[in-house]
Design a protein around this motif. Structure first.
Motif, PDB file in Angstrom:
ATOM      1  N   GLU A   1      12.708   3.450   3.660  1.00  0.00           N
ATOM      2  CA  GLU A   1      11.808   2.644   2.835  1.00  0.00           C
ATOM      3  C   GLU A   1      11.942   1.165   3.167  1.00  0.00           C
ATOM      4  O   GLU A   1      10.947   0.443   3.259  1.00  0.00           O
ATOM      5  CB  GLU A   1      12.103   2.870   1.351  1.00  0.00           C
ATOM      6  CG  GLU A   1      11.184   2.049   0.443  1.00  0.00           C
ATOM      7  CD  GLU A   1      11.445   2.277  -1.035  1.00  0.00           C
ATOM      8  OE1 GLU A   1      10.795   1.594  -1.852  1.00  0.00           O
ATOM      9  OE2 GLU A   1      12.292   3.123  -1.368  1.00  0.00           O
TER      10      GLU A   1
ATOM     11  N   ASP B   1       0.859  -1.175   0.000  1.00  0.00           N
ATOM     12  CA  ASP B   1       0.000   0.000   0.000  1.00  0.00           C
ATOM     13  C   ASP B   1       0.900   1.232   0.000  1.00  0.00           C
ATOM     14  O   ASP B   1       1.609   1.506   0.971  1.00  0.00           O
ATOM     15  CB  ASP B   1      -0.890  -0.020   1.246  1.00  0.00           C
ATOM     16  CG  ASP B   1      -1.935   1.080   1.218  1.00  0.00           C
ATOM     17  OD1 ASP B   1      -1.625   2.195   0.755  1.00  0.00           O
ATOM     18  OD2 ASP B   1      -3.061   0.833   1.681  1.00  0.00           O
ATOM     19  N   ASP B   2       0.873   1.972  -1.116  1.00  0.00           N
ATOM     20  CA  ASP B   2       1.744   3.144  -1.248  1.00  0.00           C
ATOM     21  C   ASP B   2       1.465   4.184  -0.168  1.00  0.00           C
ATOM     22  O   ASP B   2       2.388   4.875   0.288  1.00  0.00           O
ATOM     23  CB  ASP B   2       1.584   3.774  -2.636  1.00  0.00           C
ATOM     24  CG  ASP B   2       2.156   2.889  -3.735  1.00  0.00           C
ATOM     25  OD1 ASP B   2       3.054   2.079  -3.422  1.00  0.00           O
ATOM     26  OD2 ASP B   2       1.698   3.000  -4.882  1.00  0.00           O
ATOM     27  N   GLU B   3       0.224   4.307   0.241  1.00  0.00           N
ATOM     28  CA  GLU B   3      -0.114   5.287   1.267  1.00  0.00           C
ATOM     29  C   GLU B   3       0.510   4.913   2.607  1.00  0.00           C
ATOM     30  O   GLU B   3       0.992   5.777   3.341  1.00  0.00           O
ATOM     31  CB  GLU B   3      -1.633   5.420   1.405  1.00  0.00           C
ATOM     32  CG  GLU B   3      -2.301   6.083   0.221  1.00  0.00           C
ATOM     33  CD  GLU B   3      -3.783   6.321   0.457  1.00  0.00           C
ATOM     34  OE1 GLU B   3      -4.252   6.002   1.573  1.00  0.00           O
ATOM     35  OE2 GLU B   3      -4.448   6.824  -0.462  1.00  0.00           O
TER      36      GLU B   3
ATOM     37  N   ARG C   1       8.872  -1.124   4.623  1.00  0.00           N
ATOM     38  CA  ARG C   1       8.371  -2.340   3.988  1.00  0.00           C
ATOM     39  C   ARG C   1       8.349  -3.502   4.990  1.00  0.00           C
ATOM     40  O   ARG C   1       7.410  -4.295   5.020  1.00  0.00           O
ATOM     41  CB  ARG C   1       9.225  -2.692   2.779  1.00  0.00           C
ATOM     42  CG  ARG C   1       9.052  -1.715   1.612  1.00  0.00           C
ATOM     43  CD  ARG C   1       9.920  -2.081   0.420  1.00  0.00           C
ATOM     44  NE  ARG C   1       9.717  -1.166  -0.680  1.00  0.00           N
ATOM     45  CZ  ARG C   1       8.757  -1.282  -1.593  1.00  0.00           C
ATOM     46  NH1 ARG C   1       7.906  -2.300  -1.520  1.00  0.00           N
ATOM     47  NH2 ARG C   1       8.635  -0.401  -2.567  1.00  0.00           N
TER      48      ARG C   1
END
Length: 405
Positions: A354, A340-342, A358
């Motif tokens: 990042e 989910d990018d958000e 993740r």
């Protein structure tokens, strides 16, 4: 006199329509599938059958058609049992065998036809603490096994089945939950990378009884654990949970089936998995049948898959059959997607890298299942195992980045 030619058997559990000469066999109701404890009653597996069409049949053909070693696994099993839980070996003709279900496919029937004695785990009274049964050291020979777990009426307890090492195993696990009992059964697959494990679990849940059944598959080359959960008495409930992490070349399959036979029964089916690496393949086929006498049923099933890299495949098929209109509710859901990018943006906006973001997303995604197992020790161990999987992915990404420079 010439010998009669045997008739070709019709497809088990289904017949063609007679109206209009239409020769195709209709989709059968889930409960009407053919069952037998004899492998000879099942035809050869081609891989085109619905129950096998996703599976790499060639990788376990010996478990389907070959001779299996069904000798007692007493030397391969160790246990740590809480007070009130006993373990014994019982003969094939013992009354405890066959009370929860009967095989619906050839691998399960081959294991049933081959085992010599069954492992019997009995839960009596209100048991505190986990009872752990460990299976290891099976080797690469094709083997069969049979386990029966009995929860006496009004009893409660947690039984954990752990599997490690090499294996080429087909097995059946029967679970009988007596009236008013509250039982948790967790099966954990942490086999070696080359292991093959085909398992059918059958559960019969009594009046006002509760079963939490969980499948955790993290290791093995081919792992196929399929639970059939029968709510046969009024007021019974079942929670079917699944957690899996498929790496490159690994095949993991689950086909949970919940059959609401009696009135006022409840089921929740929740399976979640992550996939990473070329050739990682997972299959989930969820069947819920609400029978004509299952008034007041409350049921929901869902499967969620998180894809972590290219080259993976997740097949997810929810099925729901309802044969009465007087229910509380029924539904199903399925999803497969990437991060989910958000969520990632939110975490990175808080100063988290990042890579760490993740890791946190995957841990949080799978934690929903881990935290419901009811065992603190198992929760800690599985959290560490998932972290190990993620660390391997990070190491692989770092190596690839260095090679690209």
């Amino acid at each position: 006199m010439a010998e009669a030619t045997p008739a070709t058997p019709a497809q088990h559990g289904a017949q063609a329509h007679s109206d209009g000469g239409w020769a195709l066999v209709p989709v059968q109701t889930r409960s009407e599938r053919f069952t037998s404890t004899s492998v000879d009653d099942f035809g050869a597996v081609s891989g085109l059958e619905f129950e096998w069409k996703f599976a790499p049949v060639a990788r376990f053909s010996q478990l389907l058609s070959g001779t299996l070693d069904g000798s007692e696994l007493s030397e391969q099993i160790t246990s740590e049992l809480a007070d009130g839980v006993t373990l014994s070996w019982i003969d094939r003709d013992d009354a405890a065998i066959g009370g929860a279900g009967v095989p619906e496919e050839r691998a399960s029937a081959n294991a049933w036809s081959s085992f010599s004695r069954a492992l019997h785990i009995r839960v009596s009274g209100s048991v505190s603490g986990d009872s752990v049964v460990r299976v290891s050291g099976l080797g690469t020979e094709a083997r069969a096994a049979h386990t029966v777990i009995t929860a006496e009426p009004q009893s409660s307890g947690i039984v954990i089945l752990e599997h490690t090492g090499e294996a080429n195993l087909s097995e059946n696990v029967e679970i009988v939950v007596g009236d008013g009992a509250n039982l948790t059964v967790v099966t954990v697959q942490e086999w070696d990378d080359s292991a093959v494990h085909l398992a059918s679990h059958f559960a019969r849940i009594g009046r006002d009884a509760r079963l939490k059944h969980a499948i955790v598959s993290l290791g093995g080359g081919v792992v196929r654990v399929n639970p059939s959960l029968q709510l046969v008495e009024q007021g019974g409930s079942v929670e079917s949970l699944g957690l899996y992490f498929a790496d490159g070349g690994q095949y993991i399959e689950q086909r949970p089936y919940v059959n609401h036979v009696a009135a006022d029964t409840r089921s929740r089916v929740t399976f979640k998995g992550a996939l990473h690496g070329a050739g990682a393949h997972t299959v989930w086929v969820g069947d819920v049948l609400i029978g004509p006498h299952a008034d007041g049923t409350d049921s929901y099933e869902q499967n969620r898959n998180l894809v972590l890299s290219d080259g993976t495949r997740a097949d997810s098929i929810p099925n729901l059959e309802i044969e009465t209109g007087n229910i509380q509710g029924a539904g199903h859901a399925s999803s497969t997607g990437r991060f989910d990018d958000e969520q990632l943006f939110y975490l990175q906006s808080r100063g988290i890298s990042e890579e760490e973001a993740r890791r946190l997303v995957v841990q949080g995604f799978l934690a929903e299942i881990v935290q419901q197992l009811g065992s603190e020790a198992l929760e800690l161990r599985l959290t560490a195992a998932i972290e190990h999987e993620l660390a391997a992915i990070r190491a692989e990404s770092a190596t690839a980045a260095e090679s690209a420079e």
